[in-house]
Design a protein around this motif. Sequence first.
Motif, mmCIF file in Angstrom:
data_model
loop_
_atom_site.group_PDB
_atom_site.id
_atom_site.type_symbol
_atom_site.label_atom_id
_atom_site.label_comp_id
_atom_site.label_asym_id
_atom_site.label_seq_id
_atom_site.Cartn_x
_atom_site.Cartn_y
_atom_site.Cartn_z
ATOM 1 N N GLU A 59 0.816 -1.217 0.000
ATOM 2 C CA GLU A 59 0.000 0.000 0.000
ATOM 3 C C GLU A 59 0.849 1.267 0.000
ATOM 4 O O GLU A 59 0.483 2.262 -0.636
ATOM 5 C CB GLU A 59 -0.909 0.008 1.233
ATOM 6 C CG GLU A 59 -2.018 -1.027 1.203
ATOM 7 C CD GLU A 59 -2.845 -1.048 2.472
ATOM 8 O OE1 GLU A 59 -3.863 -1.768 2.502
ATOM 9 O OE2 GLU A 59 -2.482 -0.337 3.443
ATOM 10 N N GLU A 60 1.989 1.240 0.698
ATOM 11 C CA GLU A 60 2.760 2.465 0.861
ATOM 12 C C GLU A 60 3.700 2.754 -0.303
ATOM 13 O O GLU A 60 3.923 3.917 -0.639
ATOM 14 C CB GLU A 60 3.556 2.407 2.168
ATOM 15 C CG GLU A 60 2.641 2.454 3.400
ATOM 16 C CD GLU A 60 3.410 2.648 4.686
ATOM 17 O OE1 GLU A 60 4.658 2.554 4.660
ATOM 18 O OE2 GLU A 60 2.766 2.894 5.723
ATOM 19 N N VAL A 61 4.267 1.701 -0.910
ATOM 20 C CA VAL A 61 5.213 1.957 -2.007
ATOM 21 C C VAL A 61 4.947 1.123 -3.256
ATOM 22 O O VAL A 61 5.670 1.232 -4.241
ATOM 23 C CB VAL A 61 6.667 1.734 -1.539
ATOM 24 C CG1 VAL A 61 7.058 2.749 -0.481
ATOM 25 C CG2 VAL A 61 6.867 0.315 -1.029
ATOM 26 N N GLY A 62 3.930 0.246 -3.228
ATOM 27 C CA GLY A 62 3.511 -0.448 -4.438
ATOM 28 C C GLY A 62 4.346 -1.632 -4.866
ATOM 29 O O GLY A 62 4.334 -2.002 -6.045
ATOM 30 N N ILE A 63 5.095 -2.269 -3.941
ATOM 31 C CA ILE A 63 5.871 -3.448 -4.328
ATOM 32 C C ILE A 63 5.501 -4.636 -3.438
ATOM 33 O O ILE A 63 4.971 -4.469 -2.345
ATOM 34 C CB ILE A 63 7.394 -3.201 -4.265
ATOM 35 C CG1 ILE A 63 7.842 -2.974 -2.818
ATOM 36 C CG2 ILE A 63 7.796 -2.032 -5.153
ATOM 37 C CD1 ILE A 63 9.348 -2.980 -2.661
ATOM 38 N N ASP A 64 5.801 -5.838 -3.933
ATOM 39 C CA ASP A 64 5.556 -7.055 -3.172
ATOM 40 C C ASP A 64 6.846 -7.520 -2.510
ATOM 41 O O ASP A 64 7.953 -7.247 -3.003
ATOM 42 C CB ASP A 64 5.029 -8.164 -4.087
ATOM 43 C CG ASP A 64 3.645 -7.847 -4.637
ATOM 44 O OD1 ASP A 64 2.827 -7.301 -3.872
ATOM 45 O OD2 ASP A 64 3.401 -8.143 -5.817
ATOM 46 N N VAL A 65 6.707 -8.245 -1.395
ATOM 47 C CA VAL A 65 7.870 -8.759 -0.673
ATOM 48 C C VAL A 65 7.659 -10.227 -0.320
ATOM 49 O O VAL A 65 6.535 -10.732 -0.313
ATOM 50 C CB VAL A 65 8.134 -7.953 0.626
ATOM 51 C CG1 VAL A 65 8.480 -6.512 0.310
ATOM 52 C CG2 VAL A 65 6.943 -8.036 1.575
ATOM 53 N N HIS A 66 8.759 -10.911 -0.018
ATOM 54 C CA HIS A 66 8.702 -12.293 0.444
ATOM 55 C C HIS A 66 9.810 -12.499 1.476
ATOM 56 O O HIS A 66 10.533 -11.559 1.816
ATOM 57 C CB HIS A 66 8.859 -13.269 -0.727
ATOM 58 C CG HIS A 66 10.173 -13.168 -1.436
ATOM 59 N ND1 HIS A 66 10.438 -12.197 -2.389
ATOM 60 C CD2 HIS A 66 11.306 -13.906 -1.333
ATOM 61 C CE1 HIS A 66 11.662 -12.351 -2.840
ATOM 62 N NE2 HIS A 66 12.221 -13.376 -2.212
ATOM 63 N N ASP A 67 9.947 -13.730 1.978
ATOM 64 C CA ASP A 67 10.942 -14.045 3.006
ATOM 65 C C ASP A 67 10.848 -13.074 4.195
ATOM 66 O O ASP A 67 11.853 -12.493 4.643
ATOM 67 C CB ASP A 67 12.360 -14.018 2.428
ATOM 68 C CG ASP A 67 12.619 -15.201 1.505
ATOM 69 O OD1 ASP A 67 11.777 -16.120 1.467
ATOM 70 O OD2 ASP A 67 13.659 -15.195 0.819
ATOM 71 N N ILE A 68 9.655 -12.906 4.708
ATOM 72 C CA ILE A 68 9.435 -12.015 5.859
ATOM 73 C C ILE A 68 9.975 -12.698 7.118
ATOM 74 O O ILE A 68 9.601 -13.823 7.430
ATOM 75 C CB ILE A 68 7.935 -11.692 5.996
ATOM 76 C CG1 ILE A 68 7.439 -10.973 4.736
ATOM 77 C CG2 ILE A 68 7.669 -10.859 7.241
ATOM 78 C CD1 ILE A 68 5.933 -10.828 4.666
ATOM 79 N N ARG A 69 10.859 -12.011 7.841
ATOM 80 C CA ARG A 69 11.538 -12.602 8.997
ATOM 81 C C ARG A 69 11.517 -11.644 10.176
ATOM 82 O O ARG A 69 11.766 -10.450 10.038
ATOM 83 C CB ARG A 69 12.993 -12.934 8.627
ATOM 84 C CG ARG A 69 13.827 -13.505 9.758
ATOM 85 C CD ARG A 69 15.174 -14.004 9.246
ATOM 86 N NE ARG A 69 16.005 -12.935 8.713
ATOM 87 C CZ ARG A 69 16.864 -12.219 9.454
ATOM 88 N NH1 ARG A 69 16.971 -12.448 10.751
ATOM 89 N NH2 ARG A 69 17.603 -11.287 8.889
ATOM 90 N N TYR A 70 11.226 -12.189 11.361
ATOM 91 C CA TYR A 70 11.147 -11.390 12.589
ATOM 92 C C TYR A 70 12.527 -10.980 13.068
ATOM 93 O O TYR A 70 13.474 -11.777 13.044
ATOM 94 C CB TYR A 70 10.436 -12.204 13.678
ATOM 95 C CG TYR A 70 10.400 -11.573 15.040
ATOM 96 C CD1 TYR A 70 9.547 -10.507 15.310
ATOM 97 C CD2 TYR A 70 11.224 -12.046 16.057
ATOM 98 C CE1 TYR A 70 9.512 -9.934 16.580
ATOM 99 C CE2 TYR A 70 11.189 -11.480 17.328
ATOM 100 C CZ TYR A 70 10.337 -10.423 17.575
ATOM 101 O OH TYR A 70 10.307 -9.856 18.829
ATOM 102 N N LEU A 71 12.652 -9.722 13.537
ATOM 103 C CA LEU A 71 13.911 -9.221 14.068
ATOM 104 C C LEU A 71 13.855 -8.939 15.571
ATOM 105 O O LEU A 71 14.777 -9.262 16.301
ATOM 106 C CB LEU A 71 14.316 -7.928 13.345
ATOM 107 C CG LEU A 71 14.734 -8.038 11.888
ATOM 108 C CD1 LEU A 71 14.954 -6.652 11.300
ATOM 109 C CD2 LEU A 71 16.001 -8.888 11.748
#
Length: 317
Positions: free
Chosen positions: A230-242
């Motif tokens: 929504e904020e910058v219009g791109i998709d992401v993957h490999d979401i990892r907790y920090l």
Amino acid sequence: MFQLAAVPRLSRSTVDREEPARTDAPRLAKLWATGRLVLVDRKGRTPVRPDLSELSTKPTTGDLPPDALLLGELDGVGYWAQLTDEVLTEDVPSPTQSWALPGAHSADGEVWFDLRMTGALLSDTAAGLFTTAVALTSWHHRAGFCANCGSPVERVNAGWATHCTGCGREEYPRTDPAVICLVHDGIGENGTKVLVARQPVWPPSRYSVLAGFVEAGESLEACVAREIREEVGIDVHDIRYLGSQPWPFPRSIMVGFTAVATDPAAPLAPADGEIEEARWITRAEVRATLHEEQQTLKLPGETSIAYQMIKGWAEAE
């Protein structure tokens, strides 16, 4: 894989919260009798010592008042918080490396600062006390009436709950989760570029990683993907907790993640009215900013978990 550079500054704490004592009247009386008091005004400021590493707490006096909030115990000393209406004069310059917000002084000359301005400078004990004090006083300031029937509430459990005088409903301090995510380009293990953005209301040249509130019925990971899209219009993957950090402005907890851009070459589409600009920056640019070798890019202050996320990424190979 990179991690946070250090424990987020507002996640530090040394006191025992003494949860069992909250309903133990004799124990509370003892903790009050030999306690120290953290005063917080309605703008979330408290008096601090000149070196800005410790809070200027006050000795507790008299009987335990009903509006006193138990923060915890350390080395036999009970720590408490109270909201104050003390009149302050706002003319104190902000500390170096802070959010550049002014401090204030009281009639007796004490300097009062907001948590955002001093959180990174305080000791572990002081940071934990101040963070909890701001969270509790802010909640009570906004929760004087029952959400169920509208009747006034009274404080119970040493300030860690309220009891409705009408319907008897109990309420507890509310914490709203928000995600904050460092997105990189996925080249190599830790990427070569990181995505940053700025809001229109921020000072010129200030950028940070993307963040947003978790919606009802949404997982943290789903929120990360949605907010970035929504904020910058791109998709992401490999979401990892920090890691995570309390952020009591007024009642949030920031949950930090990293993610990889699915297509880092895709054009960025900043959300109208919310994101003024988004851009990719290199590790060299971030390192130069952290080492104060250039002034064209400003990163979040050290009080924020965003700083530890960006620094941890920049220090990784």
